[in-house]
Design a protein around this motif. Structure first.
Motif, short mmCIF file in Angstrom:
data_model
loop_
_atom_site.label_atom_id
_atom_site.label_comp_id
_atom_site.label_asym_id
_atom_site.label_seq_id
_atom_site.Cartn_x
_atom_site.Cartn_y
_atom_site.Cartn_z
N GLN A 221 0.83 -1.21 0.00
CA GLN A 221 0.00 0.00 0.00
C GLN A 221 0.86 1.26 0.00
O GLN A 221 0.54 2.23 -0.70
CB GLN A 221 -0.92 0.00 1.21
N ALA A 222 1.95 1.23 0.76
CA ALA A 222 2.82 2.42 0.81
C ALA A 222 3.40 2.68 -0.58
O ALA A 222 3.47 3.82 -1.04
CB ALA A 222 3.93 2.20 1.83
N THR A 223 3.79 1.61 -1.27
CA THR A 223 4.36 1.75 -2.62
C THR A 223 3.30 2.30 -3.58
O THR A 223 3.57 3.19 -4.38
CB THR A 223 4.88 0.39 -3.11
N ALA A 224 2.08 1.76 -3.47
CA ALA A 224 1.01 2.22 -4.36
C ALA A 224 0.65 3.67 -4.08
O ALA A 224 0.41 4.45 -5.00
CB ALA A 224 -0.22 1.32 -4.19
N ARG A 225 0.63 4.03 -2.81
CA ARG A 225 0.28 5.42 -2.46
C ARG A 225 1.30 6.39 -3.03
O ARG A 225 0.95 7.47 -3.50
CB ARG A 225 0.22 5.59 -0.94
N ALA A 226 2.57 5.97 -3.02
CA ALA A 226 3.62 6.85 -3.56
C ALA A 226 3.45 7.03 -5.07
O ALA A 226 3.94 8.00 -5.63
CB ALA A 226 4.98 6.28 -3.23
N LEU A 227 2.76 6.12 -5.73
CA LEU A 227 2.54 6.21 -7.19
C LEU A 227 1.20 6.85 -7.54
O LEU A 227 0.88 7.02 -8.71
CB LEU A 227 2.60 4.81 -7.81
N SER A 228 0.42 7.17 -6.52
CA SER A 228 -0.92 7.70 -6.80
C SER A 228 -0.98 9.17 -6.39
O SER A 228 -0.10 9.63 -5.65
CB SER A 228 -1.98 6.87 -6.08
N PRO A 229 -1.96 9.97 -6.79
CA PRO A 229 -3.04 9.51 -7.64
C PRO A 229 -2.62 9.43 -9.10
O PRO A 229 -1.74 10.16 -9.55
CB PRO A 229 -4.11 10.61 -7.46
N ILE B 248 14.38 -4.32 -3.94
CA ILE B 248 13.56 -5.43 -3.43
C ILE B 248 12.85 -4.94 -2.17
O ILE B 248 13.49 -4.57 -1.18
CB ILE B 248 14.44 -6.67 -3.09
N ILE B 249 11.53 -4.91 -2.22
CA ILE B 249 10.77 -4.44 -1.06
C ILE B 249 10.46 -5.61 -0.14
O ILE B 249 10.50 -5.47 1.08
CB ILE B 249 9.50 -3.68 -1.51
#
Ligand code: AMP
Ligand code: MG
Length: 428
Positions: free
Chosen positions: A17-25, A284-285
């Motif tokens: 989620q943290a990775t996705a949030r950094a790519l959004s919106p 690598i996360i």
């Protein structure tokens, strides 16, 4: 290489989620209603219109001023002359003469009238040409009966759809009823698919000794569009790291949002995906999560943008990788909430390895004893056939080695429903 201890599933979801949030919106685009299915709203949609737009009848029958209609009965029917007819599409007529109006479903009420009797509740008398002259009301009719009030469904300015909602046919129904010409949605997420494994034979190929058919390639090509993403397949690179690097190079130049690889993330001699991702500059996360099946799952992020999920090659591990890792990533990227579990009593006790969260192929039944979740025989990660008898995933927690019959188990439907089955509660 891959020396980190397995992460807990909860921690893996937090990192995803943290990775996705950094790519959004994601950027926003407007689409017309006929292109909106499966897209996610990027704005709160307010009603611009009123539904129903005018008071109308919910039945075919007769609109009658109801000053005295409440006393009507089969033994004492009340007589009314029929003064006119109003059908759907008409303007509301003026009610000059007293009496009943023949009215059709969806037709506006004549001014001053607010109830209609169903055709079944009246006896009609027709003239020689078949025109209804008068009626006898055989049942009581009270004020507001079969009356659909203007604005009862939607009123102007009310919230129709929140931002971050997947547009399903029900939303299209509402938006169409409200005359919404186009909707602001997030752009589609682009996913690149790359499979590894020299043993793979394409579905239409002749199966040579030692080969198995590529099952997860066609699975991903059908599942990903269903999730609303734009999927592109880059084929199979066998077990050749050089070829993997070359195709990954191409993929990175094409700049997808997500790269999905299958196979090659375990501990075998051909499991070069993790080291190759690192060689390509990927961070690598996590590599390995304390789950079964699918433990060797890899999650990485490239500085150029894309996130990478390295899914283990066993078909069920790939399915779990999509359902429980990629889907939360996509939801977060699109500003949507995570799915919530439905808690269902376990039909029969089960043993499981302590320390691992187990995702079991399962069938939820809704019999007369109430809901029950049955674990389907054949839980190994290579076994596809039990999936065909499943309609859900049952998730057994890390900390126990046995779960007793009747214990409530966290369950998710095989495919995510647009609105959650469970209470609001994070997947992790
Ligand atoms: P791997 O993750 O590469 O070690 O593969 C694990 C198992 O999954 C092996 O038995 C592979 O043959 C199998 N496998 C890998 N890729 C696929 C695929 N695309 N379809 C079906 N099985 C696969
Ligand atoms: Mg392999």
């Amino acid at each position: 290489m891959g020396e980190l201890p397995p992460l807990s599933f909860g921690e893996a979801i937090e990192r995803i989620q943290a990775t996705a949030r950094a790519l959004s919106p994601l950027s926003i685009t407007r689409v017309s209603l006929d292109k909106a299915l499966g897209r996610t709203t990027a704005e709160t949609i307010l009603s611009a219109e009123t539904i129903p737009p005018f008071d109308n009848s919910s039945v075919d029958g007769f609109a009658i001023a109801n000053a005295e209609t409440a006393t009507a009965s089969a033994s004492h029917p009340l007589e009314f002359p029929v003064v006119g007819t109003v059908v759907a599409g008409d303007l509301p007529p003026e009610t000059a003469a007293p009496g009943a109006w023949e009215i059709m479903t969806g037709a506006p009420f004549p001014r001053g009238l607010s109830s209609s009797a169903k055709i079944e509740e009246v006896r009609v008398e027709r003239d020689a040409r078949g025109k209804i002259q008068r009626i006898w009301l055989k049942a009581p009719l009270t004020a507001g009966e079969n009356f659909r009030a203007q604005g009862e469904d939607f009123s102007p300015g009310q919230t129709v759809i929140a931002s971050g909602t997947e547009l399903c046919p029900e939303q299209i129904l509402a938006l169409a009823a409200l005359g919404t010409p186009n909707i602001a949605v997030y752009r589609r997420v682009k996913v690149a698919i790359l499979s590894t494994g020299r043993e793979l034979c394409p579905p239409e190929g002749l199966l040579l000794p030692g080969q198995i058919r590529d099952a997860t390639g066609p699975y991903l090509n059908s599942e990903l569009p269903r999730l609303g993403v734009e999927a592109r397949s880059y084929g199979n690179v066998g077990d050749d790291p050089k070829q993997f690097l070359a195709v990954m190079d191409r993929i990175l130049r094409d700049a997808p949002d997500v790269i999905l690889t299958t196979g090659g993330v375990s501990m075998g001699t051909h499991d070069y995906v993790t080291s190759s991702v690192r060689d390509l500059g990927g961070q690598i996360i996590f590599h390995k999560v304390a789950i079964r099946p699918g433990k060797p799952i890899l999650f990485a992020k490239f500085p150029q943008g894309p996130a990478l999920f390295g899914l283990p090659g066993n078909p069920v591990s790939t399915v779990i990788g999509v359902r429980f890792f990629l889907e939360p990533f996509l939801r977060t990227l699109l500003g949507r909430k995570l799915e919530a579990a439905a808690w269902v009593p376990l039909a029969a006790s089960v043993k499981k390895p302590r320390g691992l969260r187990c995702f079991f192929k399962a069938k939820v039944t809704l019999g007369n004893q109430g809901p029950r979740v049955h674990l389907v025989p054949g839980q190994l990660s290579f076994m596809i056939s039990p999936l065909l008898a499943s309609n859900a995933w049952a998730i057994l927690p890390e900390e126990v080695s046995e779960v007793a019959e009747g214990s409530p188990i966290s369950c998710y439907p095989l495919h995510a429903p647009p609105s959650p089955w469970g209470e609001e509660e994070p997947m992790a």
